[in-house]
Write a protein that holds these residues in place. Sequence first.
Motif, PDB file in Angstrom:
ATOM      1  N   TYR A   1       0.828  -1.209   0.000  1.00 14.71           N
ATOM      2  CA  TYR A   1       0.000   0.000   0.000  1.00 14.71           C
ATOM      3  C   TYR A   1       0.859   1.256   0.000  1.00 14.71           C
ATOM      4  O   TYR A   1       0.479   2.266  -0.584  1.00 14.71           O
ATOM      5  N   ARG A   2       2.017   1.172   0.630  1.00 15.97           N
ATOM      6  CA  ARG A   2       2.949   2.308   0.613  1.00 15.97           C
ATOM      7  C   ARG A   2       3.366   2.621  -0.821  1.00 15.97           C
ATOM      8  O   ARG A   2       3.530   3.782  -1.182  1.00 15.97           O
ATOM      9  N   ALA A   3       3.509   1.581  -1.629  1.00 20.17           N
ATOM     10  CA  ALA A   3       3.920   1.759  -3.023  1.00 20.17           C
ATOM     11  C   ALA A   3       2.885   2.551  -3.826  1.00 20.17           C
ATOM     12  O   ALA A   3       3.207   3.088  -4.883  1.00 20.17           O
ATOM     13  N   LEU A   4       1.658   2.634  -3.323  1.00 19.29           N
ATOM     14  CA  LEU A   4       0.605   3.396  -4.002  1.00 19.29           C
ATOM     15  C   LEU A   4       0.623   4.874  -3.623  1.00 19.29           C
ATOM     16  O   LEU A   4      -0.190   5.648  -4.102  1.00 19.29           O
ATOM     17  N   ASN A   5       1.546   5.234  -2.754  1.00 23.96           N
ATOM     18  CA  ASN A   5       1.642   6.605  -2.243  1.00 23.96           C
ATOM     19  C   ASN A   5       0.377   7.048  -1.510  1.00 23.96           C
ATOM     20  O   ASN A   5       0.004   8.211  -1.561  1.00 23.96           O
TER      21      ASN A   5
ATOM     22  N   ASN B   1     -11.981   2.466  -4.230  1.00 25.02           N
ATOM     23  CA  ASN B   1     -11.814   2.798  -5.652  1.00 25.02           C
ATOM     24  C   ASN B   1     -10.351   3.013  -6.018  1.00 25.02           C
ATOM     25  O   ASN B   1      -9.921   2.651  -7.105  1.00 25.02           O
ATOM     26  N   THR B   2      -9.577   3.587  -5.113  1.00 29.94           N
ATOM     27  CA  THR B   2      -8.137   3.751  -5.346  1.00 29.94           C
ATOM     28  C   THR B   2      -7.465   2.381  -5.461  1.00 29.94           C
ATOM     29  O   THR B   2      -6.623   2.167  -6.333  1.00 29.94           O
ATOM     30  N   LEU B   3      -7.856   1.456  -4.589  1.00 32.58           N
ATOM     31  CA  LEU B   3      -7.291   0.104  -4.643  1.00 32.58           C
ATOM     32  C   LEU B   3      -7.666  -0.605  -5.946  1.00 32.58           C
ATOM     33  O   LEU B   3      -6.841  -1.312  -6.535  1.00 32.58           O
TER      34      LEU B   3
END
Length: 138
Positions: A8-12, A59-61
């Motif tokens: 999840y960190r990789a998604l900023n 929705n971001t995920l």
Amino acid sequence: MKVDLEKYRALNLKLTPQRIAIFEYLEGNKSHPSVYDVYKYVVKKFPSMSFATVYNTLNTLVRNGKLKELSVDPDKKRFDPNTHPHHHLRCIKCSKIIDVELDYNLDLHDNKFKDFEILGSEIEFYGLCNDCKNKIKQ
């Protein structure tokens, strides 16, 4: 269940306690929850949590490939943390959804499909779960 926060960190995404609670709820969840299901869980821990935060996080995920949005339930959007290719079976009475981890070899190499490059497929099955079937018999 312990969540690997690195993915999840990789998604900023800002890793707030509320978002981490959403990730924890989704981790290994096979119930194919709706936005409301996730919200009901998280709001117990964080009463000030907004429905919009849950909706936007899911929705971001989906946009980032960490969650699949399902259309198998005609009454509401459902989500699947299992993003690997698989199929679904939905009970037409109670809307329970289960994963179908079987491969179906469909030969679509016909001239009718020559204008398409097939990238994947999902099959949606429907029927009655045992609980609903037993209720009907009574």
